[in-house]
Design a protein around this motif. Structure first.
Motif, PDB file in Angstrom:
ATOM      1  N   LYS A  54       0.816  -1.212   0.000  1.00  0.00           N
ATOM      2  CA  LYS A  54       0.000   0.000   0.000  1.00  0.00           C
ATOM      3  C   LYS A  54       0.855   1.270   0.000  1.00  0.00           C
ATOM      4  N   SER A  55       1.880   1.333   0.833  1.00  0.00           N
ATOM      5  CA  SER A  55       2.716   2.542   0.926  1.00  0.00           C
ATOM      6  C   SER A  55       3.445   2.829  -0.379  1.00  0.00           C
ATOM      7  N   GLU A  64      -5.416   6.635  -3.154  1.00  0.00           N
ATOM      8  CA  GLU A  64      -6.051   5.684  -2.249  1.00  0.00           C
ATOM      9  C   GLU A  64      -7.505   5.417  -2.647  1.00  0.00           C
ATOM     10  N   PHE A  67      -8.301   2.074  -4.215  1.00  0.00           N
ATOM     11  CA  PHE A  67      -8.301   0.850  -3.407  1.00  0.00           C
ATOM     12  C   PHE A  67      -9.733   0.507  -3.020  1.00  0.00           C
ATOM     13  N   SER A  84      -7.056  -5.509   4.512  1.00  0.00           N
ATOM     14  CA  SER A  84      -6.679  -5.686   3.111  1.00  0.00           C
ATOM     15  C   SER A  84      -7.608  -4.899   2.197  1.00  0.00           C
ATOM     16  N   VAL A 106      -4.026  -5.625  -1.753  1.00  0.00           N
ATOM     17  CA  VAL A 106      -3.166  -4.543  -1.290  1.00  0.00           C
ATOM     18  C   VAL A 106      -3.093  -4.635   0.224  1.00  0.00           C
ATOM     19  N   ASP A 108      -0.249  -3.821   3.837  1.00  0.00           N
ATOM     20  CA  ASP A 108       0.925  -3.122   4.350  1.00  0.00           C
ATOM     21  C   ASP A 108       2.077  -4.119   4.368  1.00  0.00           C
TER      22      ASP A 108
END
Length: 157
Positions: A54-55, A64, A67, A84, A106, A108
């Motif tokens: 994600k980052s 974002e 997502f 998620s 997606v 972290d």
């Protein structure tokens, strides 16, 4: 003979790098292109799904808002409570192979990129997983450092 040649034309051989993790194993890294940007991904035969960080996506300019929240807590990577998301990628290119409208998870993955940073290695966008390997008949050849994928999905039983 013609059937064999036709079969070969349906396969893409993609080179990968073998990364020595300083005595802690190896990662296989492949070059990918998504959202018209180049990245590296880990070939992860233990991952059931292809997962993006994600980052890294956010730092690469992917908003974002793209997502899709899944309301699912993912397991793996040392936790069972990681939120998620899903992200549709218009074109995922792995070397010469490509997939259109690919849906990736997606998460972290900062723990992976933190470990890479500690070893002075470039970050990765994520892991290429079993959802691609099983559907496209992946063959990993360590001696030649190639990942072979079929252009079309295989017939599963």
């Amino acid at each position: 003979m013609h059937v064999f040649l036709y079969y070969l034309c349906l396969m893409q051989k993609i080179p990968f790098d073998i990364l020595n993790l300083q005595g802690d194993g190896y990662h296989l890294l492949v070059h990918v292109n998504l959202f018209e940007q180049d990245f590296k991904m880990v070939i992860d035969t233990g991952a059931s799904k292809t997962v993006l960080d994600k980052s890294t996506l956010l730092h690469s300019g992917i908003p974002e808002e793209k997502f899709q929240n899944t309301d699912i807590l993912s397991t793996g990577l040392g936790t069972n409570s990681m939120q998620s998301f899903m992200l549709e990628i218009p074109v995922l290119k792995v070397g010469s192979w490509q997939h259109h409208n690919f849906l990736a998870a997606v998460l972290d993955l900062s723990s992976i990129n933190f470990a890479y940073e500690q070893m002075n290695l470039d970050p990765v966008i994520g892991v290429l997983g079993g959802d691609i390997f099983s559907k496209y008949g992946a063959v990993i050849n360590y001696a030649n450092q190639t990942l072979t994928l079929r252009d079309r999905k295989i017939n599963s039983k």
